[in-house]
Structure formats: C-alpha cells, structure tokens
Design a protein around this motif. Structure first.
Motif, PDB file in Angstrom:
ATOM      1  N   LEU A 281      -1.628  14.566  16.939  1.00 26.91           N
ATOM      2  CA  LEU A 281      -2.171  14.371  15.597  1.00 26.91           C
ATOM      3  C   LEU A 281      -2.139  15.656  14.792  1.00 26.91           C
ATOM      4  O   LEU A 281      -2.529  16.714  15.290  1.00 26.91           O
ATOM      5  N   ALA A 282      -1.671  15.546  13.561  1.00 20.50           N
ATOM      6  CA  ALA A 282      -1.741  16.631  12.587  1.00 20.50           C
ATOM      7  C   ALA A 282      -2.679  16.192  11.465  1.00 20.50           C
ATOM      8  O   ALA A 282      -2.552  15.077  10.954  1.00 20.50           O
ATOM      9  N   VAL A 283      -3.629  17.041  11.099  1.00 25.02           N
ATOM     10  CA  VAL A 283      -4.629  16.690  10.095  1.00 25.02           C
ATOM     11  C   VAL A 283      -4.524  17.646   8.921  1.00 25.02           C
ATOM     12  O   VAL A 283      -4.488  18.871   9.097  1.00 25.02           O
ATOM     13  N   GLY A 284      -4.467  17.094   7.710  1.00 17.95           N
ATOM     14  CA  GLY A 284      -4.376  17.908   6.507  1.00 17.95           C
ATOM     15  C   GLY A 284      -5.710  18.501   6.109  1.00 17.95           C
ATOM     16  O   GLY A 284      -6.723  18.337   6.793  1.00 17.95           O
ATOM     17  N   SER A 285      -5.724  19.192   4.989  1.00 17.28           N
ATOM     18  CA  SER A 285      -6.965  19.741   4.438  1.00 17.28           C
ATOM     19  C   SER A 285      -7.628  18.675   3.577  1.00 17.28           C
ATOM     20  O   SER A 285      -6.956  17.935   2.864  1.00 17.28           O
TER      21      SER A 285
ATOM     22  N   VAL B 218      -7.691  12.549  -7.060  1.00 14.75           N
ATOM     23  CA  VAL B 218      -6.276  12.225  -6.844  1.00 14.75           C
ATOM     24  C   VAL B 218      -5.483  13.457  -6.431  1.00 14.75           C
ATOM     25  O   VAL B 218      -4.666  13.411  -5.510  1.00 14.75           O
ATOM     26  N   ASP B 219      -5.737  14.581  -7.091  1.00 11.01           N
ATOM     27  CA  ASP B 219      -5.027  15.813  -6.716  1.00 11.01           C
ATOM     28  C   ASP B 219      -5.380  16.232  -5.292  1.00 11.01           C
ATOM     29  O   ASP B 219      -4.519  16.719  -4.548  1.00 11.01           O
ATOM     30  N   GLY B 220      -6.645  16.045  -4.921  1.00 12.66           N
ATOM     31  CA  GLY B 220      -7.053  16.384  -3.564  1.00 12.66           C
ATOM     32  C   GLY B 220      -6.377  15.496  -2.530  1.00 12.66           C
ATOM     33  O   GLY B 220      -6.040  15.964  -1.436  1.00 12.66           O
ATOM     34  N   PHE B 221      -6.182  14.209  -2.877  1.00 19.31           N
ATOM     35  CA  PHE B 221      -5.456  13.316  -1.977  1.00 19.31           C
ATOM     36  C   PHE B 221      -4.030  13.798  -1.784  1.00 19.31           C
ATOM     37  O   PHE B 221      -3.525  13.853  -0.655  1.00 19.31           O
ATOM     38  N   ARG B 222      -3.373  14.183  -2.881  1.00 14.39           N
ATOM     39  CA  ARG B 222      -1.987  14.662  -2.775  1.00 14.39           C
ATOM     40  C   ARG B 222      -1.913  15.908  -1.897  1.00 14.39           C
ATOM     41  O   ARG B 222      -1.027  16.035  -1.043  1.00 14.39           O
ATOM     42  N   GLU B 223      -2.848  16.831  -2.104  1.00 14.62           N
ATOM     43  CA  GLU B 223      -2.837  18.065  -1.310  1.00 14.62           C
ATOM     44  C   GLU B 223      -3.050  17.774   0.174  1.00 14.62           C
ATOM     45  O   GLU B 223      -2.389  18.354   1.036  1.00 14.62           O
ATOM     46  N   SER B 224      -3.981  16.868   0.471  1.00 16.21           N
ATOM     47  CA  SER B 224      -4.249  16.529   1.870  1.00 16.21           C
ATOM     48  C   SER B 224      -3.041  15.858   2.503  1.00 16.21           C
ATOM     49  O   SER B 224      -2.693  16.141   3.655  1.00 16.21           O
ATOM     50  N   TYR B 225      -2.400  14.989   1.753  1.00 16.98           N
ATOM     51  CA  TYR B 225      -1.209  14.295   2.268  1.00 16.98           C
ATOM     52  C   TYR B 225      -0.090  15.287   2.582  1.00 16.98           C
ATOM     53  O   TYR B 225       0.507  15.256   3.659  1.00 16.98           O
ATOM     54  N   HIS B 226       0.182  16.176   1.627  1.00 13.33           N
ATOM     55  CA  HIS B 226       1.260  17.153   1.836  1.00 13.33           C
ATOM     56  C   HIS B 226       0.918  18.110   2.975  1.00 13.33           C
ATOM     57  O   HIS B 226       1.801  18.499   3.751  1.00 13.33           O
ATOM     58  N   ALA B 227      -0.352  18.487   3.075  1.00 17.13           N
ATOM     59  CA  ALA B 227      -0.752  19.403   4.153  1.00 17.13           C
ATOM     60  C   ALA B 227      -0.575  18.737   5.516  1.00 17.13           C
ATOM     61  O   ALA B 227      -0.123  19.380   6.478  1.00 17.13           O
TER      62      ALA B 227
ATOM     63  N   GLN C 296       0.828  -1.203   0.000  1.00 18.61           N
ATOM     64  CA  GLN C 296       0.000   0.000   0.000  1.00 18.61           C
ATOM     65  C   GLN C 296       0.867   1.260   0.000  1.00 18.61           C
ATOM     66  O   GLN C 296       0.593   2.218  -0.729  1.00 18.61           O
ATOM     67  N   ARG C 297       1.921   1.240   0.824  1.00 17.05           N
ATOM     68  CA  ARG C 297       2.793   2.408   0.906  1.00 17.05           C
ATOM     69  C   ARG C 297       3.474   2.665  -0.436  1.00 17.05           C
ATOM     70  O   ARG C 297       3.660   3.824  -0.836  1.00 17.05           O
ATOM     71  N   GLU C 298       3.842   1.602  -1.144  1.00 13.03           N
ATOM     72  CA  GLU C 298       4.479   1.782  -2.457  1.00 13.03           C
ATOM     73  C   GLU C 298       3.529   2.473  -3.428  1.00 13.03           C
ATOM     74  O   GLU C 298       3.924   3.370  -4.178  1.00 13.03           O
ATOM     75  N   ILE C 299       2.240   2.074  -3.401  1.00 14.82           N
ATOM     76  CA  ILE C 299       1.250   2.715  -4.271  1.00 14.82           C
ATOM     77  C   ILE C 299       1.083   4.178  -3.887  1.00 14.82           C
ATOM     78  O   ILE C 299       1.073   5.071  -4.748  1.00 14.82           O
ATOM     79  N   VAL C 300       0.963   4.437  -2.576  1.00  9.39           N
ATOM     80  CA  VAL C 300       0.771   5.810  -2.102  1.00  9.39           C
ATOM     81  C   VAL C 300       1.948   6.684  -2.508  1.00  9.39           C
ATOM     82  O   VAL C 300       1.764   7.815  -3.003  1.00  9.39           O
TER      83      VAL C 300
ATOM     84  N   LEU D  87     -13.643  11.921  -1.797  1.00 16.34           N
ATOM     85  CA  LEU D  87     -12.959  12.884  -0.927  1.00 16.34           C
ATOM     86  C   LEU D  87     -11.896  12.162  -0.100  1.00 16.34           C
ATOM     87  O   LEU D  87     -12.018  10.974   0.198  1.00 16.34           O
ATOM     88  N   HIS D  88     -10.870  12.915   0.266  1.00 14.54           N
ATOM     89  CA  HIS D  88      -9.745  12.341   1.014  1.00 14.54           C
ATOM     90  C   HIS D  88      -9.355  13.286   2.150  1.00 14.54           C
ATOM     91  O   HIS D  88      -9.386  14.506   2.005  1.00 14.54           O
ATOM     92  N   LEU D  89      -8.986  12.683   3.269  1.00 14.71           N
ATOM     93  CA  LEU D  89      -8.481  13.441   4.414  1.00 14.71           C
ATOM     94  C   LEU D  89      -7.336  12.648   5.031  1.00 14.71           C
ATOM     95  O   LEU D  89      -7.515  11.490   5.404  1.00 14.71           O
ATOM     96  N   CYS D  90      -6.175  13.271   5.133  1.00 16.93           N
ATOM     97  CA  CYS D  90      -4.990  12.592   5.654  1.00 16.93           C
ATOM     98  C   CYS D  90      -4.584  13.168   7.007  1.00 16.93           C
ATOM     99  O   CYS D  90      -4.809  14.352   7.285  1.00 16.93           O
TER     100      CYS D  90
END
Length: 484
Positions: free
Chosen positions: A293-297, A302-311, A190-194, A218-221
C-alpha cells in the motif's frame, strides 16, 4: 401429483383474460405454467400469492426486517410460487436446472440496484417459501382424502425442500453476480468523474447519486498492488473489507474503491470538521496477504483531493523497486521518490555520498543504520542508543567509523549523507556495485487483473486486527525523531 389439478381460485373459474389482467407474471411464464399445471391451478397461485405477500409483509414487520411493499415483491412471490408447483409437477427442482430463470433474475437485479441487502432478500425468500408451503398444505388438506393425506404431505415436504435448497443457492449466486456487474458499472461512472476532477475540472453538480462525496471535506488517497506472493480467490472482497476497516480506523465518513490500470485505488473521505487523518495508522492495520500500500498526503477540498491522489500515485511508483516495506506514506518518502525518478542518477548519488559506507559487510550495514538514525534524530547519541539498545559510547564509536569510511566527518555533508542513507534503506538494491537499469528492467510487482469492488459508503466498523502482514511498514521500522 394429481392433487395439483384440484387447486381452484375462489368463486367461478377464471378465464385466460381474467388471469392475464390480474397476474404479476409475464405472459410467457403464464403460458408455460398453464401448459404444465392447468388454467385453474395457475389462477389459484395468482390469487393466493397476493395473500402470501401480505402475510410475509406482516411477518417481516414483527421480526424487525424492512418490508417490501413494492411491485417487485408481488412479482417475485407469484413467480417463485408458480415455479415451485411446476417443479413439483415435473419432479424435484427441474425448472431450476438451467439456473435462476430470467423472470426472477430481473427482480434480483432490481433489488441490487435499489440497495436491498442480501440478508433482507434471503430472509424474504425463506419467509415466502415457508408461507407458501403452509398455504399449499392447508389447501391440500381440504382437497385430499384422509387416506391419501399423509403421502401427499410427505411428497409436498420433500419437493418443497428440494426446490428451496436449489432456489436459495441460485438467488444468492445471482445476487452476487448482479452486484458485481452493478459495481463495475458504477465503478466506471465514478472513475470517469474522478479522472475529470484530477484533470482540473470542477466536480459535477449532480454527481451525488453516483459519487456521494463531501468535496469540501478532507481527503486521503491510497494505491494498493499485489507483490509476487499475493494471491487470493476473494481479493475483491478482501480489498473492499480492508478499505472499510481503514475507514473505521481513520474515522472517515466513506470510502470509494476502484481499479485503474491494474492498481486498486482507495479514497477515504472525511467531514470538513474532522481531525487531520493519521495516515501512519494504516501501517498497523491487517491487509490481505501480499498486498502492498502507498498512501498519499491528506488534503482539504477539491485541490486537496487532487494533491492526495497525485501523492499516492507518485508513492506507488515504489512498486517497481524491490523495497522491504509493505506500507509507504507519501509524507515520509516524497523526497525519495523524486530522486528515484532517475534511477541512474539515484545510484550515482548513493555511490558518491556514501563511498565505502555503501559496502555490503554486516558491520558496515550496522554503521549505516546507526548513522541514519543519528542524523535523523538530531545527532542525539542517547536517543539512538535507546532505540538500538546499545551504549552511547558504541553509537559514538560507530559514527566515528562512518567518518573513516566516508573520508570526512559525518557532519560535513549531513543532509546529503542522510538522503543517501534513506534511499538505500528504502531501496537496498541501490547498494549494488552496478545494478541493472532500475526500475525499467525490473518488472513491477504482479497485480491482480480481476475487477476490484467499488464500495459506496460501506459500514465503518473499526476493526483492528493487530500488526500488518509481510516485512513491515516504513514508519513502523524506522526510528522516530529523537529529542537531543
């Protein structure tokens, strides 16, 4: 237990070839069983195990448990029955003294990988044991004289009880061990895919089996770590439980949890039509002791997932700073973490903007808090007065004092002053006269080095256990936006 020698299959005695052709056990186990029990008692076990398996399936149907119509079920029944009788011959649970044999461990491993729940597996273990003992007892009644029967049945009950206690414990321990190994393997996949998606690649088309996620939803990281007070022998399970409870609270369809570089990453996934998740609600969800805990936006696609992960990753850099908050939300602190990326510049900015308002006295700290709420609340004295349970005139007086400490009116540079006040609220050490280099010389909060649990679509029970642990959370301790 000489009565074991009287066990015989139906009809003519079996040959070794017949036994090998019908048995579901490995040749190695059969050879060992024949040496201990004899050819015909082993043939009786092989013949009887098929009947036991059918009886167990029927009992499971009546009780509402999923039945196990697989070759694994037949192999497990026969092998466990053989080991029970071999242990009776050897005394107690002697054939389990070195742990669960590979003959049975391989079956447990397959059950784990096929998603068989531990509850279902343990129900079958106990049912097989019960039916096997009943079958053995009935066979013994037909072979043993009435004078011997009471003693023989007592010996069977004692040996079966001893074997079952050890066997059940070993099966449960083996299940948990195999489950951890399977999760680690899946976690790596899973981590390799992420990591590939984060790097800009499109999600692989055939990743549903490994990472069944709704990419278009929707995604929230989030990112979690342990502070200096955090320690638990069961931190893996506790973090997995937190991720599942958070999914229930947020109304997510699934959560994935994995560890990377000592941090635990949460990824909550939602249907495309779901309402925007309220990340702030996580501030009040009970967490394992010492977990921050730190929570992203939240983001879509897919782009929203990337943004949430980086945030979430950027927000988690606060672990290098001594902050009083246990939960931080990217939407609340993103501008502050950017300023904190250059610690020396952030310190100089605070000193330049706050001047004497950066003093350590309790009175000055009260003024700072009042002005922070005043500026963030639209300069409403009434709203701040209600929040602090003070008179509006007291608020006006403190704002005036702040102007004297700044050497200018609070309204002259309100944006810069508010930023500086938010910084010192988040990282109070910036108020020091000249702190040591931060965060370079400030060690990050201790992380747990054990492998955490990746969770595939855990049950989403929305369990809310009251306020979070520790010093509090950012939104929970700051004032809301005040209406003038």
């Amino acid at each position: 237990m000489k009565w074991l020698d009287k066990l015989r299959p139906t009809g003519e005695p079996w040959s070794l070839q017949e036994l090998m052709a019908v048995s579901a056990s490995s040749p190695r186990l059969l050879v060992e069983a024949i040496e201990v029990l004899g050819m015909q008692p082993v043939a009786w076990v092989v013949e009887t195990s098929a009947e036991i398996n059918a009886a167990v399936d029927e009992r499971e149907r009546r009780r509402g448990f999923p039945t196990s119509q697989t070759g694994r079920s037949k192999r497990a029944t026969e092998r466990a029955f053989l080991m029970l009788l071999m242990s009776m011959r050897g005394g107690g649970s002697s054939y389990l003294s070195d742990g669960l044999p590979d003959e049975l461990r391989s079956i447990v491993r397959a059950d784990v990988r096929h998603g068989i729940a531990l509850e279902v597996l343990m129900n079958r273990v106990w049912t097989v044991h019960s039916v096997a003992k009943e079958t053995l007892t009935e066979s013994v009644r037909a072979e043993v004289s009435p004078e011997e029967l009471i003693d023989v049945l007592a010996a069977i009950n004692e040996a079966a009880f001893d074997f079952a206690n050890v066997f059940v414990r070993l099966v449960a321990a083996s299940y948990e061990e195999e489950q951890r190994a399977w999760r680690r393997r899946r976690s790596g996949e899973q981590r390799e895919i992420v990591e590939r998606v984060i790097a800009g690649h499109e999600p692989p088309e055939a990743c549903d089996a490994t990472l069944p996620v709704l990419w278009g939803g929707l995604h929230l990281c989030g990112v979690a770590w342990l502070d200096e007070t955090g320690h638990s022998e069961y931190i893996e399970r506790e973090l997995a439980d937190f991720g599942a409870r958070a999914a229930g609270l947020l109304d997510a369809v699934g959560v994935f949890v994995h560890e990377s570089q000592g941090l635990t990453h949460f990824w909550w996934n939602f249907d495309a039509a779901a309402p925007w998740p309220d990340a702030g609600s996580l501030e009040h969800l009970e967490r394992p002791p010492g977990v921050r805990l730190a929570v992203g936006s939240a983001g879509r696609g897919v782009d929203g997932f990337r943004e949430s992960y980086h945030a979430a990753e950027q927000t988690a850099t606060l672990r290098h700073w001594p902050t009083p908050y246990d939960v931080v939300i990217a939407d609340d602190v993103a501008h502050l973490t950017m300023l904190l990326a250059d610690p020396d510049a952030a310190w100089r900015f605070v000193r330049r903007e706050l001047r004497a308002l950066a003093g350590a006295e309790t009175r000055i700290a009260e003024i700072r808090e009042t002005v922070r709420l005043y500026l963030s609340g639209g300069n409403s004295r009434i709203a701040v007065a209600k929040a602090l349970h003070l008179a509006p005139n007291t608020i006006a007086y403190r704002v005036g004092q702040a102007g004297e400490l700044l050497g200018r009116s609070v309204g002259d540079r309100p944006t810069q002053v508010l930023l500086a006040l938010q910084l010192v609220d988040l990282v109070p050490s910036l108020l020091a006269e000249r702190p040591e280099r931060l965060p370079a010389s400030h060690p990050p909060a201790r992380t747990n080095q054990r492998q955490h649990v990746p969770v595939d679509r855990l049950p989403l029970e929305a369990v809310l256990r009251g306020a979070g642990t520790g010093a509090g959370s950012l939104v929970g301790q700051r004032a809301a936006n005040f209406a003038p």
